[in-house]
Design an enzyme around this catalytic site. Structure first.
Site, PDB file in Angstrom:
ATOM      1  NE  ARG A  51       3.685  -3.857 -19.351  1.00 37.19           N
ATOM      2  CZ  ARG A  51       4.177  -3.129 -20.490  1.00 37.19           C
ATOM      3  NH1 ARG A  51       4.832  -3.433 -21.268  1.00 37.19           N
ATOM      4  NH2 ARG A  51       4.358  -1.771 -20.212  1.00 37.19           N
ATOM      5  CG  HIS A 242     -14.760  13.792 -28.302  1.00 35.50           C
ATOM      6  ND1 HIS A 242     -15.289  12.787 -27.683  1.00 35.50           N
ATOM      7  CD2 HIS A 242     -13.516  14.051 -28.355  1.00 35.50           C
ATOM      8  CE1 HIS A 242     -14.254  12.122 -27.040  1.00 35.50           C
ATOM      9  NE2 HIS A 242     -13.118  13.146 -27.448  1.00 35.50           N
TER      10      HIS A 242
HETATM   11  P1  NAP Z   1      -0.809   5.348 -20.260  1.00 33.59           P
HETATM   12  O1  NAP Z   1      -0.755   6.321 -18.948  1.00 33.59           O
HETATM   13  O2  NAP Z   1       0.196   5.052 -21.106  1.00 33.59           O
HETATM   14  O3  NAP Z   1      -1.216   3.952 -19.247  1.00 33.59           O
HETATM   15  C1  NAP Z   1      -1.084   2.546 -19.973  1.00 33.59           C
HETATM   16  C2  NAP Z   1      -1.368   1.611 -18.943  1.00 33.59           C
HETATM   17  O4  NAP Z   1      -1.360   0.416 -19.505  1.00 33.59           O
HETATM   18  C3  NAP Z   1      -0.302   1.512 -17.917  1.00 33.59           C
HETATM   19  O5  NAP Z   1      -1.098   1.247 -16.808  1.00 33.59           O
HETATM   20  C4  NAP Z   1       0.546   0.217 -18.245  1.00 33.59           C
HETATM   21  O6  NAP Z   1       0.964  -0.203 -16.994  1.00 33.59           O
HETATM   22  C5  NAP Z   1      -0.723  -0.445 -18.989  1.00 33.59           C
HETATM   23  N1  NAP Z   1       0.024  -1.580 -19.786  1.00 33.59           N
HETATM   24  C6  NAP Z   1       0.868  -1.259 -20.892  1.00 33.59           C
HETATM   25  N2  NAP Z   1       1.076  -2.489 -21.551  1.00 33.59           N
HETATM   26  C7  NAP Z   1       0.476  -3.415 -20.779  1.00 33.59           C
HETATM   27  C8  NAP Z   1       0.620  -4.816 -20.966  1.00 33.59           C
HETATM   28  N3  NAP Z   1       1.294  -5.449 -21.844  1.00 33.59           N
HETATM   29  N4  NAP Z   1      -0.136  -5.330 -20.051  1.00 33.59           N
HETATM   30  C9  NAP Z   1      -0.827  -4.876 -19.151  1.00 33.59           C
HETATM   31  N5  NAP Z   1      -0.913  -3.531 -18.891  1.00 33.59           N
HETATM   32  C10 NAP Z   1      -0.343  -2.988 -19.586  1.00 33.59           C
HETATM   33  O7  NAP Z   1      -2.184   5.492 -20.937  1.00 33.59           O
HETATM   34  P2  NAP Z   1      -3.414   6.598 -20.673  1.00 33.59           P
HETATM   35  O8  NAP Z   1      -3.165   7.941 -21.016  1.00 33.59           O
HETATM   36  O9  NAP Z   1      -3.792   5.950 -19.177  1.00 33.59           O
HETATM   37  O10 NAP Z   1      -4.614   5.844 -21.755  1.00 33.59           O
HETATM   38  C11 NAP Z   1      -4.862   4.564 -21.573  1.00 33.59           C
HETATM   39  C12 NAP Z   1      -5.981   4.469 -23.037  1.00 33.59           C
HETATM   40  O11 NAP Z   1      -6.965   5.267 -22.811  1.00 33.59           O
HETATM   41  C13 NAP Z   1      -5.274   4.689 -24.320  1.00 33.59           C
HETATM   42  O12 NAP Z   1      -5.933   3.955 -25.404  1.00 33.59           O
HETATM   43  C14 NAP Z   1      -5.857   6.344 -24.551  1.00 33.59           C
HETATM   44  O13 NAP Z   1      -5.624   6.328 -25.819  1.00 33.59           O
HETATM   45  C15 NAP Z   1      -7.232   6.149 -23.873  1.00 33.59           C
HETATM   46  N6  NAP Z   1      -7.337   7.660 -23.382  1.00 33.59           N
HETATM   47  C16 NAP Z   1      -6.787   8.279 -22.529  1.00 33.59           C
HETATM   48  C17 NAP Z   1      -7.149   9.468 -22.255  1.00 33.59           C
HETATM   49  C18 NAP Z   1      -6.431  10.145 -21.180  1.00 33.59           C
HETATM   50  O14 NAP Z   1      -6.861  11.345 -20.669  1.00 33.59           O
HETATM   51  N7  NAP Z   1      -5.239   9.661 -20.690  1.00 33.59           N
HETATM   52  C19 NAP Z   1      -8.503  10.032 -22.653  1.00 33.59           C
HETATM   53  C20 NAP Z   1      -8.927   9.453 -23.525  1.00 33.59           C
HETATM   54  C21 NAP Z   1      -8.590   8.154 -23.813  1.00 33.59           C
HETATM   55  P3  NAP Z   1       2.310  -1.131 -17.072  1.00 33.59           P
HETATM   56  O15 NAP Z   1       3.171  -0.221 -17.746  1.00 33.59           O
HETATM   57  O16 NAP Z   1       2.685  -1.184 -15.592  1.00 33.59           O
HETATM   58  O17 NAP Z   1       2.033  -2.287 -17.809  1.00 33.59           O
END
Ligand code: NAP
Length: 488
Positions: A51, A242
């Protein structure tokens, strides 16, 4: 010898949440490395969708920063960086609304025949809405692939609901559920060792194996993610996915071929053969813990922001597989935060020889250790003669196959799990991804354990930060006359 790079076809990959933490830390660096190695073609397109108010140039600047942070300078020559950044683009899309979907469809319209992958690197509550809108925007053709990652539900009911949402718009053959442990070289090597060598398979059973230990230990606490983590806990965050995947790959029967459904059918059979751990057994077969505060940082409950938290950040349990191969050889699983070291391994403990012919010398069972981190590799602990003229004394010594060392000087580095997995998505190979029924079966085994803990009302046991977990975890094995391997 240099590892063969088999290029994938040109592709379009859209990363929803392309500005988020996972994308910046893992996905962008992984894609860069695959391009640099010549595997991902330079005319592939990688679009970030989120977004935030960005354009192509703004996202490229963000990606450059991410690469500067997560890829060593020596691997970032200007020419490669420029080529990669030119592959990137950005589309402002709201996953929950209508904004941006036409623009996204327009960006992808000129290449309808390419593999078209959508990586949903966003909160799981957005998986359903995004899947619906991808299909609604006409982007859901037969070459479309949807990639999702944990948490895939927080219980069986949630996992079923999620699978049903995805199934409304996509066939199971289009769904790629990532467990990044399966992308690790060592984990794939476990299958090569088992099924490409005749040496181990005849002894890979309870007649020759005493037990198996699977440990995923982390040295860090939950830190700033405490409140978020407190809603899941180690069972949901680590064991259900895992550790159970590692258990399946260790325990499964040989599939008839290395094919997605053949492999996943065998893994599923293992999960279904696990003995349930009901209320009568949680006291003996499971242990939960929370780290204490100390020099390494605040206690778990302080990190979680809830002095009365009942959430576990450590689990140890004994799993028994009721089938002919494994009956009598338990699998002990353990995972936790703020332990002595960061270390993940599967240790197969073979039985000792039935009789020692060497007077005064004890013959121990061999241990095969598959180390996932650090220093991915495989070690077989053997008993040999202590060298020298001092008589027939025995010592234990490891046959060591540390992959990083083995690959040294061959122009090959250990790929990150995401590199392998993303390329598999483009190739359309689901072997290393979880099928929906596998995920549900894992929840079906885990749910009653969590329910029994909740019903008992007992608090997880405190353990010292930087240690090996609660005392009762040691007792879990001592009672069976066994001991955990050291966390080091
Ligand atoms: P994050 O840093 O909070 O990023 C979330 C992303 O989603 C941001 O780019 C945000 O961008 C976007 N977003 C949120 N609401 C949105 C909407 N309505 N429309 C479009 N885009 C939207 O989360 P993350 O840590 O990268 O994790 C992402 C997923 O991977 C989660 O489900 C998490 O559980 C999983 N995961 C993460 C990790 C890790 O190491 N980080 C590891 C395993 C699994 P905007 O705010 O600009 O929209």
């Amino acid at each position: 010898m240099v590892a063969r790079i088999i290029p994938v076809p040109s592709f379009d990959l859209t990363v929803f949440g392309g500005t988020g933490d996972l994308a910046r830390r893992k996905l962008i660096p992984a894609l860069y490395r695959r391009m640099r190695d010549g595997q991902a073609p330079r005319d592939a397109r990688i679009l970030a969708a989120a977004r935030s108010d960005l354009d192509d140039a703004g996202f490229r600047a963000m990606a450059r920063e991410a690469l500067e942070e997560h890829v060593p300078a020596a691997e970032r020559p200007a020419e490669d960086m420029d080529a990669f950044l030119a592959m990137l683009g950005y589309v402002k899309v709201d996953a929950m609304g209508t904004e941006g979907w036409d623009a996204l469809a327009e960006r992808l319209a000129d290449q309808p025949d390419r593999p078209r992958a959508f990586y949903l690197s966003v909160a799981p509550s957005l998986f359903g809405p995004i899947a619906e809108r991808i299909a609604g925007a006409g982007l859901g053709g037969p070459n479309t692939r949807i990639v999702v990652e944990k948490p895939l539900g927080r219980d069986l009911e949630g996992a079923r609901a999620l699978n049903a949402q995805l199934a409304e718009h996509f066939d199971e053959s289009q769904l790629y559920r990532i467990d990044h442990y399966l992308g690790k070289e060592t984990v794939q090597n476990l299958m090569a060792i088992r099924f490409a060598n005749a040496l181990f398979e005849p002894v890979w059973n309870a007649r020759h194996i005493d037990h198996v230990q699977i440990t995923v230990a982390e040295s860090l606490g939950v830190g700033g993610r405490g409140e978020y983590y407190d809603r899941s806990g180690a069972m949901r965050d680590m064991v259900q996915n895992h550790l159970m995947q590692l258990l399946c790959l260790t325990a499964m029967e040989p599939p008839n071929m290395f094919d997605p459904d053949a492999v996943r059918d065998e893994k599923l059979k293992v999960i279904r053969a696990l003995d349930p751990i009901g209320p009568g057994h949680i006291g003996t077969d499971t242990v939960r813990g929370q780290y204490r505060g100390g020099p390494l940082g605040p206690s778990y409950v302080e990190d979680a922001g809830d002095p009365d938290s009942h959430t576990e950040c450590f689990v140890a349990l004994k799993a028994e597989i009721s089938n002919w191969r494994w009956a009598g050889a338990p699998f002990y699983l353990r995972t936790g935060k703020r332990l002595r070291a960061r270390m993940s391994e599967i240790a197969i403990q073979f039985k000792a020889p039935p009789h020692s012919i060497f007077e005064g010398e004890t013959c121990h069972g061999n241990t095969l250790v598959i180390r996932l981190q650090p220093d991915e590799g495989i070690t077989l602990k053997m008993t040999v003669k202590d060298p020298g003229p001092g008589g027939m004394r025995l010592i234990e010594t490891p046959l060591d196959m540390t992959f990083a060392k083995a690959l040294e000087g061959r122009g090959v580095s250990m790929p990150d799990a995401y590199e392998r997995l993303i390329m598999d998505v483009i190739r359309g190979d689901q072997t290393l991804f979880m099928r929906g029924d596998e995920v549900e079966a894992a929840w079906a085994w885990v749910d009653p354990i969590i329910a029994a803990w909740e019903h008992s009302g007992a608090h997880p046991q405190p353990y010292d930060s930087g240690g090996s977990g609660p005392e009762d975890a040691l007792m879990l094995m001592h009672r069976d006359g066994r001991r955990w391997r050291e966390i080091a």
